[in-house]
Design a protein around this motif. Structure first.
Motif, mmCIF file in Angstrom:
data_model
loop_
_atom_site.group_PDB
_atom_site.id
_atom_site.type_symbol
_atom_site.label_atom_id
_atom_site.label_comp_id
_atom_site.label_asym_id
_atom_site.label_seq_id
_atom_site.Cartn_x
_atom_site.Cartn_y
_atom_site.Cartn_z
ATOM 1 N N ILE A 548 -18.886 58.815 -20.063
ATOM 2 C CA ILE A 548 -18.398 57.819 -19.108
ATOM 3 C C ILE A 548 -19.240 57.852 -17.842
ATOM 4 O O ILE A 548 -19.691 56.814 -17.336
ATOM 5 N N LEU A 549 -19.482 59.058 -17.323
ATOM 6 C CA LEU A 549 -20.272 59.190 -16.103
ATOM 7 C C LEU A 549 -21.701 58.718 -16.313
ATOM 8 O O LEU A 549 -22.308 58.102 -15.423
ATOM 9 N N ASP A 550 -22.252 58.988 -17.496
ATOM 10 C CA ASP A 550 -23.616 58.567 -17.794
ATOM 11 C C ASP A 550 -23.733 57.044 -17.835
ATOM 12 O O ASP A 550 -24.735 56.475 -17.385
ATOM 13 N N ILE A 551 -22.696 56.385 -18.358
ATOM 14 C CA ILE A 551 -22.711 54.916 -18.420
ATOM 15 C C ILE A 551 -22.518 54.324 -17.026
ATOM 16 O O ILE A 551 -23.257 53.426 -16.599
ATOM 17 N N ARG A 552 -21.546 54.837 -16.291
ATOM 18 C CA ARG A 552 -21.205 54.257 -14.999
ATOM 19 C C ARG A 552 -22.309 54.410 -13.954
ATOM 20 O O ARG A 552 -22.397 53.615 -13.014
ATOM 21 N N LYS A 553 -23.165 55.402 -14.105
ATOM 22 C CA LYS A 553 -24.220 55.609 -13.104
ATOM 23 C C LYS A 553 -25.243 54.475 -13.085
ATOM 24 O O LYS A 553 -25.998 54.325 -12.121
ATOM 25 N N HIS A 554 -25.253 53.641 -14.145
ATOM 26 C CA HIS A 554 -26.188 52.519 -14.187
ATOM 27 C C HIS A 554 -25.806 51.401 -13.230
ATOM 28 O O HIS A 554 -26.611 50.503 -12.965
ATOM 29 N N CYS A 555 -24.569 51.438 -12.732
ATOM 30 C CA CYS A 555 -24.150 50.461 -11.725
ATOM 31 C C CYS A 555 -22.966 51.066 -10.965
ATOM 32 O O CYS A 555 -21.821 50.701 -11.195
ATOM 33 N N PRO A 556 -23.234 51.994 -10.057
ATOM 34 C CA PRO A 556 -22.155 52.753 -9.413
ATOM 35 C C PRO A 556 -21.120 51.866 -8.729
ATOM 36 O O PRO A 556 -21.454 50.826 -8.152
ATOM 37 N N ALA A 557 -19.870 52.286 -8.828
ATOM 38 C CA ALA A 557 -18.785 51.538 -8.183
ATOM 39 C C ALA A 557 -19.020 51.487 -6.675
ATOM 40 O O ALA A 557 -19.420 52.465 -6.054
ATOM 41 N N ALA A 558 -18.776 50.319 -6.092
ATOM 42 C CA ALA A 558 -18.994 50.124 -4.655
ATOM 43 C C ALA A 558 -18.052 49.039 -4.153
ATOM 44 O O ALA A 558 -17.482 48.281 -4.937
ATOM 45 N N ILE A 559 -17.892 48.958 -2.837
ATOM 46 C CA ILE A 559 -17.103 47.897 -2.228
ATOM 47 C C ILE A 559 -17.937 46.619 -2.231
ATOM 48 O O ILE A 559 -19.148 46.647 -1.993
ATOM 49 N N GLY A 560 -17.303 45.487 -2.537
ATOM 50 C CA GLY A 560 -18.023 44.220 -2.599
ATOM 51 C C GLY A 560 -18.707 43.863 -1.292
ATOM 52 O O GLY A 560 -18.283 44.287 -0.211
ATOM 53 N N SER A 561 -19.761 43.068 -1.387
ATOM 54 C CA SER A 561 -20.531 42.663 -0.204
ATOM 55 C C SER A 561 -20.980 41.215 -0.353
ATOM 56 O O SER A 561 -20.747 40.574 -1.384
ATOM 57 N N ASP A 562 -21.642 40.702 0.675
ATOM 58 C CA ASP A 562 -22.157 39.336 0.642
ATOM 59 C C ASP A 562 -23.176 39.144 -0.480
ATOM 60 O O ASP A 562 -23.388 38.022 -0.951
ATOM 61 N N ALA A 563 -23.792 40.247 -0.905
ATOM 62 C CA ALA A 563 -24.792 40.148 -1.982
ATOM 63 C C ALA A 563 -24.167 39.614 -3.266
ATOM 64 O O ALA A 563 -24.845 38.943 -4.056
ATOM 65 N N ASP A 564 -22.889 39.890 -3.498
ATOM 66 C CA ASP A 564 -22.214 39.404 -4.699
ATOM 67 C C ASP A 564 -22.186 37.879 -4.722
ATOM 68 O O ASP A 564 -22.530 37.253 -5.728
ATOM 69 N N MET A 565 -21.763 37.290 -3.617
ATOM 70 C CA MET A 565 -21.681 35.831 -3.547
ATOM 71 C C MET A 565 -23.074 35.198 -3.580
ATOM 72 O O MET A 565 -23.271 34.151 -4.198
ATOM 73 N N ASP A 566 -24.037 35.850 -2.928
ATOM 74 C CA ASP A 566 -25.415 35.335 -2.959
ATOM 75 C C ASP A 566 -25.941 35.288 -4.396
ATOM 76 O O ASP A 566 -26.564 34.303 -4.823
ATOM 77 N N ALA A 567 -25.672 36.359 -5.145
ATOM 78 C CA ALA A 567 -26.123 36.415 -6.544
ATOM 79 C C ALA A 567 -25.427 35.356 -7.387
ATOM 80 O O ALA A 567 -26.034 34.748 -8.278
ATOM 81 N N ALA A 568 -24.144 35.108 -7.094
ATOM 82 C CA ALA A 568 -23.404 34.083 -7.840
ATOM 83 C C ALA A 568 -24.027 32.707 -7.632
ATOM 84 O O ALA A 568 -24.176 31.929 -8.583
ATOM 85 N N ARG A 569 -24.388 32.393 -6.391
ATOM 86 C CA ARG A 569 -25.013 31.091 -6.117
ATOM 87 C C ARG A 569 -26.318 30.942 -6.878
ATOM 88 O O ARG A 569 -26.600 29.890 -7.463
ATOM 89 N N VAL A 570 -27.132 32.006 -6.858
ATOM 90 C CA VAL A 570 -28.424 31.952 -7.558
ATOM 91 C C VAL A 570 -28.206 31.720 -9.045
ATOM 92 O O VAL A 570 -28.865 30.877 -9.670
ATOM 93 N N LEU A 571 -27.283 32.440 -9.616
ATOM 94 C CA LEU A 571 -27.051 32.362 -11.059
ATOM 95 C C LEU A 571 -26.528 30.984 -11.464
ATOM 96 O O LEU A 571 -26.982 30.401 -12.469
ATOM 97 N N LEU A 572 -25.568 30.464 -10.690
ATOM 98 C CA LEU A 572 -24.999 29.157 -11.028
ATOM 99 C C LEU A 572 -25.981 28.015 -10.763
ATOM 100 O O LEU A 572 -25.809 26.921 -11.301
ATOM 101 N N SER A 573 -27.003 28.283 -9.976
ATOM 102 C CA SER A 573 -28.015 27.257 -9.685
ATOM 103 C C SER A 573 -29.155 27.270 -10.694
ATOM 104 O O SER A 573 -30.012 26.388 -10.663
ATOM 105 N N SER A 574 -29.161 28.283 -11.569
ATOM 106 C CA SER A 574 -30.237 28.402 -12.558
ATOM 107 C C SER A 574 -29.646 28.516 -13.953
ATOM 108 O O SER A 574 -29.206 29.601 -14.358
ATOM 109 N N PRO A 575 -29.617 27.427 -14.713
ATOM 110 C CA PRO A 575 -29.075 27.494 -16.082
ATOM 111 C C PRO A 575 -29.731 28.563 -16.936
ATOM 112 O O PRO A 575 -29.060 29.225 -17.735
#
Length: 594
Positions: A548-575
């Motif tokens: 479990i620890l080996d898998i989770r280290k690939h994207c460590p748990a963190a508090i959400g940030s503005d980067a999440d919404m920025d990434a969402a805009r980029v993704l939804l703007s690029s099919p």
């Protein structure tokens, strides 16, 4: 389910026409995940709170002052109901003996001068020494061959209670034994009496559940009542929040789950009267109290919009769950922030989806309907600690044509379910992005994993909490509630949510440089997060902690940030990027067998 159209303040114009949707085929049972709905009844149902039927106060031999009363009969009723509820439902099998001996350690937790021990006459020497429950002489082997086992409660070195233990599975006899032990301890411990009878039961269940899992728990009458209100709403209200403007009472918010919303009441309007009583000069608390009453009773409101005459509305009070979905727009995208999953969350989401995704009807040609179609939906589940399981499943059904949303597995046959959905995607394939973070848990994780595993949504953020256990609720005779873990969640592709959490297809917790590299690769049809996603989806219960620890280290748990919404805009703007992120999750036909 009903898909009533609801307006969105600063979002979309008001429209109150209902949209007809196919019925969702779901098997409904009452389970909660937190966190975490409709309580499952214990063997002794509880519809009353408090400590009615209290025993007469006992008098301490050491003091002439009367002691606070311990409700012996009610305590026993709670214990009988609890043991009957626990035995068939816990993930692992335990006896009434196990539960009671664990729980009696609660005496020591409240008053450290108390201790609980076991002795057998054939092998015991001097009086047992104090220690934690089960700390005294325990012998292995067949208890019947060595004589009866005796339960002792000591205060210091003095035995204040001693009785032979009953058979391991005799619920009533164990309830009698624990009640008598508590009563004896109560009579000798001023600390227990100061803590009170509610604390006595709370301590019992706290120690009992310390031996099970992190999510099983007991809520006493008062917190249980508050928790029920959070899940299902207050009894008897119309769903209005009020404020004051000079001597006038103004409507500051209208709960979309309440009758006032259905009647067309708006924020900014003036509440002139309640049942003929003028609100002018009254304080907000007083008028709010006028709105409340018994469920299914009527209340007459005088409502006045600015520049308009007073309109009289007659509404029926109902239970009004709190709002959990809040909508906004971000350019061409619709953002739905879901704070928790209450009994009406899926209905709230469906109302918003109805409003932003217009479907062609006989009266509305397809070209006209498509003009208002949103370019993408962002479900923001960051900080969502979960709630009612079937609300997560029903929400998934709003966005999936068909498929399994989650399966649950437990020792009790009633805990085993395949939660399948069908009915049609309300959004007609509108791209969906889900934002998660390290606080996203439980029902929110079920929704994220269901949509991601069916390649219906892209998950952006960090590893989620990993709370994949389901609790069933038992109401106790004193008005308290038991939350008992009775099943584990398994995502559609067969991996366990517990411990693992949901691995995002786009990870934002590795830093800005990593995120930019991921998005650039996705635009080229490649994924840098694919290996981690594949590894997480290939896991099968039971998963060792090291893995479990080996898998989770690939994207460590963190508090959400503005980067999440920025990434969402980029993704939804690029099919191309959106498609590549969807396809980083294994196809269900290529996933390992469950």
């Amino acid at each position: 389910m009903r898909h009533a159209v609801r307006p969105m303040i600063h979002f979309m114009p008001r429209s109150r026409e209902a949209a007809c949707r196919p019925a969702l085929c779901l098997a409904f049972c009452m389970f909660i995940l937190i966190a975490p709905t409709g309580p499952a009844k214990a063997q002794t149902p509880a519809d009353t709170a408090g400590t009615a039927g209290q025993a007469a106060p006992a008098i301490s031999a050491a003091s002439p002052v009367p002691q606070p009363a311990l409700s012996v009969s009610l305590t026993r009723e709670v214990l009988v109901a609890a043991l009957g509820f626990l035995e068939p439902r816990t993930l692992e099998a335990h006896s009434a003996r196990d539960f009671c001996l664990w729980g009696l350690d609660g005496l020591t937790a409240i008053d450290p001068t108390l201790s609980v021990t076991e002795t057998r006459p054939e092998v015991s020497g001097p009086a047992p020494s104090p220690g934690g429950a089960m700390a005294a002489e325990k012998t292995s082997g067949d208890a019947s061959a060595q004589g009866p086992t005796i339960l002792n409660v000591l205060q210091g070195q003095t035995v204040v209670f001693s009785r032979i233990m009953p058979a391991s599975d005799s619920n009533g006899a164990w309830a009698d034994l624990v009640t008598a032990a508590m009563q004896a301890a109560w009579q000798h411990s001023a600390t227990l009496r100061e803590a009170g009878s509610d604390a006595l039961l709370q301590g019992f269940f706290d120690e009992l559940f310390n031996h099970l899992d992190p999510y099983s728990r007991y809520l006493g009458p008062s917190p249980a009542s508050s928790d029920r209100t959070r899940r299902t709403g207050n009894t008897g209200t119309v769903g209005l929040s009020l404020g004051q403007s000079g001597r006038m009472i103004m409507i500051t918010a209208v709960n979309a789950n309440g009758p006032a919303w259905e009647a067309g009441v708006d924020t900014g309007e003036r509440l002139v009267s309640v049942n003929g009583r003028s609100t002018r000069g009254q304080d907000v608390t007083t008028v709010q109290g006028w709105l409340e009453g018994d469920e299914h009773t009527s209340v007459t409101l005088g409502i006045a919009a600015k520049g308009h005459r007073t309109t009289t509305l007659r509404l029926e009070r109902t239970q009004v769950p709190p709002e959990t979905v809040f909508a906004s727009t971000d350019g061409p995208f619709t953002v739905l922030r879901v704070t928790s999953f209450s009994t009406q969350t899926a209905e709230e989401i469906s109302q918003y989806i109805d409003q932003v995704v217009d479907e062609p009807t006989p009266d509305t040609p397809a070209p006209s309907a498509s003009k208002n179609k949103t370019a993408g939906i962002i479900l923001d589940l960051r900080g969502d600690r979960g709630g009612v399981l079937q609300q997560a499943v029903t929400t998934a059904a709003l966005l999936l044509d068909h498929g399994v949303a989650v399966t649950t597995h437990g020792r009790n046959p009633l805990a085993n379910h395949i939660w399948a959905v069908q009915g049609g995607d309300m959004t007609n394939g509108t791209p969906v992005v889900i934002l998660v973070d390290g606080r996203t848990a439980s029902a929110a994780e079920i929704l994220a994993s269901a949509l991601a595993d069916h390649r219906r949504a892209v998950v952006i953020g960090s590893e989620t909490l990993g709370k994949g256990l389901v609790q069933v609720i038992g109401q106790m005779p004193n008005g308290g509630e038991l939350f008992v873990t009775w099943s584990r969640n398994q995502a559609p592709l067969g991996w366990p949510i517990q411990g693992l959490g949901v691995m995002p297809q786009v990870c934002t917790s590795l830093g800005a440089e990593s995120l930019q590299a991921q998005l650039s690769a996705l635009k080229q049809g490649n994924t840098l997060q694919g290996e981690a996603v594949q590894m997480a989806r290939a896991a099968r219960y039971p998963v060792p902690v090291t893995k479990i620890l080996d898998i989770r280290k690939h994207c460590p748990a963190a508090i959400g940030s503005d980067a999440d919404m920025d990434a969402a805009r980029v993704l939804l703007s690029s099919p191309a990027a959106y498609r590549a992120a969807l396809e980083s999750v294994p196809d269900e036909n290529s996933a390992p067998i469950h």
